[in-house]
Every structure is written in structure tokens, then in C-alpha cells.
Design a protein around this motif. Structure first.
Motif, PDB file in Angstrom:
ATOM      1  N   ASP A 129       5.087  15.076  -5.522  1.00  0.00           N
ATOM      2  CA  ASP A 129       4.983  15.475  -4.111  1.00  0.00           C
ATOM      3  C   ASP A 129       6.074  14.740  -3.316  1.00  0.00           C
ATOM      4  N   ALA A 130       7.286  15.326  -3.306  1.00  0.00           N
ATOM      5  CA  ALA A 130       8.437  14.679  -2.661  1.00  0.00           C
ATOM      6  C   ALA A 130       8.263  14.601  -1.150  1.00  0.00           C
ATOM      7  N   LYS A 131       7.640  15.609  -0.551  1.00  0.00           N
ATOM      8  CA  LYS A 131       7.471  15.642   0.903  1.00  0.00           C
ATOM      9  C   LYS A 131       6.668  14.436   1.402  1.00  0.00           C
ATOM     10  N   MET A 132       5.546  14.172   0.768  1.00  0.00           N
ATOM     11  CA  MET A 132       4.707  13.047   1.165  1.00  0.00           C
ATOM     12  C   MET A 132       5.416  11.715   0.883  1.00  0.00           C
ATOM     13  N   THR A 133       6.149  11.678  -0.221  1.00  0.00           N
ATOM     14  CA  THR A 133       6.880  10.446  -0.584  1.00  0.00           C
ATOM     15  C   THR A 133       7.888  10.085   0.487  1.00  0.00           C
TER      16      THR A 133
ATOM     17  N   LEU B  89       8.011   6.960   3.537  1.00  0.00           N
ATOM     18  CA  LEU B  89       9.171   6.060   3.528  1.00  0.00           C
ATOM     19  C   LEU B  89       9.893   6.067   4.870  1.00  0.00           C
ATOM     20  N   ILE B  90      10.159   7.239   5.435  1.00  0.00           N
ATOM     21  CA  ILE B  90      10.917   7.359   6.690  1.00  0.00           C
ATOM     22  C   ILE B  90      10.129   6.803   7.874  1.00  0.00           C
ATOM     23  N   ILE B  91       8.848   7.169   7.964  1.00  0.00           N
ATOM     24  CA  ILE B  91       8.021   6.664   9.072  1.00  0.00           C
ATOM     25  C   ILE B  91       7.954   5.144   9.056  1.00  0.00           C
ATOM     26  N   PHE B  92       7.767   4.599   7.863  1.00  0.00           N
ATOM     27  CA  PHE B  92       7.687   3.138   7.737  1.00  0.00           C
ATOM     28  C   PHE B  92       8.978   2.462   8.200  1.00  0.00           C
ATOM     29  N   LEU B  93      10.129   2.956   7.713  1.00  0.00           N
ATOM     30  CA  LEU B  93      11.414   2.323   8.040  1.00  0.00           C
ATOM     31  C   LEU B  93      11.715   2.384   9.537  1.00  0.00           C
ATOM     32  N   ILE B  94      11.464   3.532  10.171  1.00  0.00           N
ATOM     33  CA  ILE B  94      11.768   3.685  11.600  1.00  0.00           C
ATOM     34  C   ILE B  94      10.898   2.762  12.444  1.00  0.00           C
TER      35      ILE B  94
ATOM     36  N   LEU C 117       0.835  -1.198   0.000  1.00  0.00           N
ATOM     37  CA  LEU C 117       0.000   0.000   0.000  1.00  0.00           C
ATOM     38  C   LEU C 117       0.869   1.248   0.000  1.00  0.00           C
ATOM     39  N   ILE C 118       1.926   1.231   0.844  1.00  0.00           N
ATOM     40  CA  ILE C 118       2.844   2.379   0.888  1.00  0.00           C
ATOM     41  C   ILE C 118       3.559   2.537  -0.455  1.00  0.00           C
ATOM     42  N   ALA C 119       3.942   1.373  -1.065  1.00  0.00           N
ATOM     43  CA  ALA C 119       4.609   1.425  -2.376  1.00  0.00           C
ATOM     44  C   ALA C 119       3.698   2.058  -3.426  1.00  0.00           C
ATOM     45  N   SER C 120       2.410   1.690  -3.382  1.00  0.00           N
ATOM     46  CA  SER C 120       1.465   2.269  -4.355  1.00  0.00           C
ATOM     47  C   SER C 120       1.268   3.766  -4.097  1.00  0.00           C
ATOM     48  N   LEU C 121       1.248   4.172  -2.804  1.00  0.00           N
ATOM     49  CA  LEU C 121       1.106   5.596  -2.473  1.00  0.00           C
ATOM     50  C   LEU C 121       2.350   6.390  -2.874  1.00  0.00           C
ATOM     51  N   ILE C 122       3.538   5.768  -2.672  1.00  0.00           N
ATOM     52  CA  ILE C 122       4.776   6.441  -3.082  1.00  0.00           C
ATOM     53  C   ILE C 122       4.774   6.678  -4.591  1.00  0.00           C
ATOM     54  N   ILE C 123       4.323   5.648  -5.347  1.00  0.00           N
ATOM     55  CA  ILE C 123       4.237   5.793  -6.801  1.00  0.00           C
ATOM     56  C   ILE C 123       3.241   6.895  -7.172  1.00  0.00           C
ATOM     57  N   LYS C 124       2.124   6.916  -6.422  1.00  0.00           N
ATOM     58  CA  LYS C 124       1.101   7.938  -6.680  1.00  0.00           C
ATOM     59  C   LYS C 124       1.640   9.351  -6.458  1.00  0.00           C
TER      60      LYS C 124
END
Length: 597
Positions: free
Chosen positions: A75-79, A83-88, A62-69
């Protein structure tokens, strides 16, 4: 999209396959938690940490699809935020889960090892008739390690089930028809793979049974290698090992067959469905009802679904396998020992006089000793002789409190031997067996178990006649003895055992046919040793050796559970025909076999 009749078939098959499965898993978890005694707070932390890191990994497509979106929207900020929240959060939860897993495994292993060892210390003589030594060793070496992994495996099982449901819900939010197809595929895949797993587990158990038999027989062969070679028993024993191996290979081959079905054949279902899913997605994209992000989402969740189902079934399979380990450990821990009841008398002020008063013993309703009356004075050497099965060794077993008389009593200095505490009585009575046990450590450490004083050790070894030999060794008393003392002779091992007994400072010393493993030259030293021990101890010895019979102060002749005669060597030669036969019997040691067997 999916025929109604097929859905009904899937429902019935799924219910039939998993109603008993869930009952079994619930029962196993209950047994496991009782056995492992894990602390509830660590179980909760383990499950929660697994929930979080599994939950985060579940959101990855889901995060991968949102990052692609958001990338397509520039929108680099949201991307980067996603990514950072997920990894931490993912790595933090994974770290906690690993730490708790390690703690639980160590805690469980330590707890169960102590349980088994404490149980083995307290079992009776019949224990190894019901549970083989090979099975005991396999339980200690592998079963408790497998059980220690179970807390994590149960967490994986729970999370696997949640992940499967979550994937189907997420997909349903995007497309209900694709969700129905995934449900049908999931149930079909689970039913087929689970059936293969059940068969695999069944034959895994069969393989373990044969492995226990093999280990037990191999242990017996290594323990009695000298006798086996002497009597040329090796060919027959090797054939027996081969028969066990053949059965083992048969079950193992069947196990591998179902392993192939589980790991390879069921993949065909996955491949067929994957192509069908691609066709559906291409059709939806052509109709404008899906875009690239949906394609990424669906294909990713399809792969995730396969992995979650595999993980879920793998966990159920592991739990079924470990259920065997739990049962094997419980068989040991729940064994009902028929140990004798002892008192708590604690005294060292013992002179060393033993007396049997009207002692009879029945084992399994068979009388093995009948109305035994016998008194042994302090500083007396008493020899017990008789044919095999006459009851002479059973007299020693009674003195050791391995059995309790059916009637009558045994007194030590006019006190019932069962009134003494275990610690006190074991310090008053010691035994040297036909086949003494030597630990795989140095001679000094073998003696340290009884007395760590080096001077006392050397003095005891001098009395036993083994000191001169030890001093000829390159490392002397620091020489490491191989397993069961295999790098020294049977006689030298016996003398070290006698030295260990001397160190114990017991008042009563029992010698159970100790010349059996001695060579003729070493056996000649035994009478001198017994005369030395006699100064401070009461000596009771079972023997077939005429030289030891002659030197005893008195001799007891056992015959079919009775005492047929008591007297000196001279008296019995005149009074007892059985004794004359036993005394004149040619010693096998003189004809190149074993000493007095």
C-alpha cells in the motif's frame, strides 16, 4: 514477571528520590521566571512547539512500524502519506521552537544584563566585601547566558516526562508484560543516574566557588602587578593561586568521577536490560504472539526510552546547575545597599565653597571622624595630611557622598550636599584617585565620556601636561590604550585622568594622593598644574608629598579621626609637632620605591 517485593522497593526509592526533586524544580521555575521576566505568550509558544515536535518524534517508531506494515501490504499511498505528513509537521514545529528559543535567550540576556549593570551602578562601598569581583564577572560572562537557556530546558524537562509516560503507555497497548519490565527498568535507571547527577551538581558548585576565588585573586594580581613586583610578593601569591588550584582539582576530579558513573557505569544497566528484552521478544515471536513490526516497535521504543530518560535527567541536572547561577545573580540583585538619601536640587549656579559643621561619622559602631569643623573657600588649595588611618581619605569620601555623617552636616555654598540630585552633584564634584581607571579604547574616546569637543580635549591635556606626549604617539589621540592603560606609564595614565577631570568643569576637584604613581620628573609638574586649576576651582588634596604641602594655601592635619591643627605651612611648622614629622619624613620616591607611600 517482576517480584512484588522489588516493585515495592522501586516505589519507595522512586518516591524518596523524586518528592524533593519535584519540589526543588517547581521552586526553581518560580525563581527563574521572576528573574528572567519572560513574556508569558513566548513561554507558551515555546512549550507548545516543543510539545509538537517532540510528540511527532515520539510517534516515529510507531510510524516506522506502520510504514513496514503497509509496505508488506504493498500500500504505497498510505506509506507515503504517513511519511510526508510526519516530515512536514515535525520540521515546522522544530523551526518554530528554534526561533522562539533564540528570541527568549536574547530577551533574557538583555534583560538580566541591564538588571545587573543598573544594580552595580547603585551599590555602596561594602558591595565587593560580600560579593567578589571575580564572582561578579563570572555572573555577567556565564551565569546569565546559562539562565537564558532555561526556558528551553524547562520545556525539554516537561516533554521528557511526557515522552517517558507516553512510551510506557504505547508499549502497554501492545504487551502489558513488556510494559511492566520497561517500568521497572526505567525507575531503576532513573534512581541510579539521578543520584550520580546530584553528586555531580554538588561538586560542580564546589568547583565554581574555587573558580570565583581564582578569578578574584588573578584580577587583583593583574591590577597591582607593579606593586607586587616591587615588594617581591609574586612567589607568595603564586603559592596562594596554587592552593586554590589544588582544591579546584580535588573537587573537579570528584566531579569527573560522578560524571563517569552517570555517563558510563549506568549504561551497564541498559545493556543488561537490552539483552533481556531481546530474549523476551524472540520468545514471543517463537510463540507467534509478535511479528517483525512489534520487534521494530519494541526495540525502537527501548532506545527512545533510554534517550528520553537521559534527556529528562540531563534537564534536571542542568536545572540544578543553573540554580547555582540563579542564586548567584540573585545575590547581586538582592544585595541591600545602604546608600545615602539624596534630594533633587538641580542647579549649576555654584561658587565652590565647602564647609563641615560638627561632622562626626561612625562605621560599624566605631567612630572614624569626630566633630569636624572646617571651611574651604573658592579658589583655595587645601591639603589634608596625616598618618594612615587618621581619617583624611574619609573626609574625601564624605564630600563624595559615599557616606552620610552620623551627625553634623556638610555644605556646598551653604546648601546641604545631600539636597543635590545625583546628576547635579556629580557634575559639581570630581576626583582624581591614586589609581585612575582607563578604559580599553582610544585616548580620545576616554575623554569623550566627559566632553566630545576635540579643542576642549586638547586644551585640557595641555593643562595636564600630557598633550606633548600624546602627539608623539603614532596615532596621537586615536592611540588605543590597553586594558587599564597598561601600554603607558602610571604617570601618563594619571595625567590623562587629570585631563578628564579638567574637562568635567567641576567646581570642586579632589586629589587623592595623585603623586603615588608618578615618577619624580612628572611629579614636579603637579604644583604648576594645581596652581593652574586653582584659578577656576576649589582644590582639596590628600597628600604625603612635602612639596605639595608647602604650596597649599592651608593645611589640615588629621590625627585619629580629629583635626589636630589647621594653618599654613609656616604656621604649622611652629605649632604642630605631628606636622613637622610628616613634612620632614623622607619620601620613598627618593629611595627608589614608590612615591610617598
Amino acid at each position: 514477571i517482576i517480584p512484588k517485593s522489588y516493585l515495592i522497593f522501586l516505589y519507595i526509592s522512586f518516591s524518596d528520590n523524586f518528592s524533593l526533586e519535584f519540589y526543588f524544580i517547581g521552586k526553581f521555575i518560580k525563581e527563574y521566571l521572576k528573574l528572567a521576566e519572560l513574556k508569558p505568550k513566548y513561554i507558551v509558544i515555546n512549550v507548545l512547539s516543543a510539545f509538537f515536535y517532540k510528540g511527532f518524534s515520539l510517534l516515529l517508531p510507531l510510524i516506522a512500524s506502520l510504514i513496514i506494515k503497509y509496505l508488506t501490504l504493498n500500500d504505497a499511498k498510505m506509506t507515503y502519506s504517513f511519511l510526508i505528513i510526519f516530515l512536514i509537521l515535525y520540521n515546522l514545529a522544530l523551526y518554530v521552537n528554534y526561533k522562539i528559543y533564540g528570541f527568549n535567550v536574547n530577551y533574557c540576556y538583555d534583560k538580566m544584563t541591564k538588571k545587573i549593570l543598573n544594580k552595580l551602578i547603585g551599590v555602596d562601598n561594602n558591595f565587593t566585601r560580600y560579593i567578589s569581583k571575580g564572582r561578579i564577572m563570572n555572573s555577567i560572562n556565564s551565569d546569565i547566558i546559562d539562565i537564558g537557556d532555561m526556558n528551553d530546558e524547562i520545556s525539554e524537562l516537561l516533554m521528557g516526562f511526557i515522552q517517558i509516560i507516553a512510551v510506557l503507555v504505547i508499549v502497554a497497548c501492545y504487551n502489558i508484560y513488556l510494559s511492566l519490565i520497561l517500568i521497572a527498568f526505567s525507575i531503576t535507571y532513573i534512581i541510579i543516574r539521578n543520584k550520580a547527577d546530584r553528586k555531580l551538581n554538588y561538586y560542580h558548585y564546589k568547583v565554581q566557588v574555587q573558580d570565583d576565588k581564582y578569578s578574584t585573586l588573578l584580577t587583583q594580581i593583574t591590577s597591582g602587578l607593579q606593586e607586587i613586583k616591587t615588594f617581591n610578593m609574586l612567589p607568595k601569591l603564586l603559592q596562594k593561586l596554587k592552593n586554590i588550584q589544588n582544591i579546584f582539582c580535588k573537587y573537579y576530579s570528584t566531579k569527573r568521577h560522578y560524571c563517569t558513573v552517570r555517563d558510563n557505569d549506568v549504561k551497564l544497566i541498559n545493556y543488561v536490560f537490552r539483552y533481556f528484552l531481546y530474549i523476551c521478544l524472540i520468545y514471543l515471536m517463537a510463540k507467534g504472539k509478535a511479528d517483525v513490526s512489534v520487534l521494530v516497535l519494541m526495540t525502537s521504543y527501548h532506545e527512545y526510552l533510554i534517550n528520553y530518560i537521559d534527556s529528562f535527567i540531563s534537564s534536571t541536572s542542568t536545572i540544578r546547575e543553573v540554580n547555582t547561577a540563579v542564586n548567584r545573580v540573585n545575590d547581586i540583585l538582592e544585595y541591600n545597599s545602604h546608600n545615602v538619601k539624596v534630594g533633587n536640587l538641580d542647579t549649576k549656579d555654584i561658587y565652590g565653597m565647602l564647609e563641615f559643621k560638627d561632622v562626626s561619622l561612625k562605621i560599624k559602631n566605631k567612630e572614624v571622624l569626630h566633630n569636624i569643623n572646617l571651611k574651604v573657600d573658592h579658589n583655595e588649595v587645601l591639603a589634608i595630611v596625616g598618618e594612615a588611618g587618621s581619617g583624611k581619605t574619609m573626609l574625601l569620601n564624605l564630600i563624595l557622598r559615599l557616606f552620610e555623617p552620623t551627625s553634623g552636616k556638610i555644605l556646598l555654598d551653604n546648601t546641604n550636599i545631600f539636597d543635590f540630585s545625583n546628576d547635579t552633584y556629580s557634575s559639581l564634584i570630581s576626583i582624581v584617585n591614586q589609581k585612575p581607571f582607563i578604559f580599553n579604547m582610544s585616548i580620545r574616546k576616554n575623554l569623550d565620556f566627559v566632553d566630545k569637543d576635540i579643542k576642549n580635549q586638547i586644551e585640557a591635556c595641555k593643562k595636564a601636561g600630557i598633550n606633548d606626549f600624546i602627539e608623539t604617539l603614532p596615532d596621537g589621540y586615536n592611540t588605543i590604550l590597553r586594558e587599564n592603560g597598561s601600554n603607558i606609564s602610571g604617570g601618563q595614565k594619571q595625567m590623562i585622568s587629570i585631563a578628564r577631570t579638567i574637562l568635567s568643569k567641576s567646581e570642586v576637584i579632589l586629589l587623592d594622593d595623585i603623586t603615588t604613581s608618578l615618577d619624580p620628573d612628572t611629579a614636579k609638574l603637579v604644583p604648576k598644574l594645581i596652581n593652574e586649576l586653582k584659578k577656576d576651582h576649589t582644590i582639596i588634596m590628600v597628600t604625603k608629598k612635602p612639596d605639595l604641602m608647602r604650596m597649599a594655601d592651608r593645611i589640615v592635619v588629621c590625627d585619629n579621626g580629629n583635626i589636630s591643627a589647621v594653618g599654613t605651612h609656616k604656621q604649622l611648622l611652629e605649632q604642630s609637632e605631628l606636622y613637622r614629622m610628616l613634612e620632614s619624613r623622607k619620601s620613598p620616591s627618593r629611595i627608589g620605591v614608590f612615591d610617598n607611600d
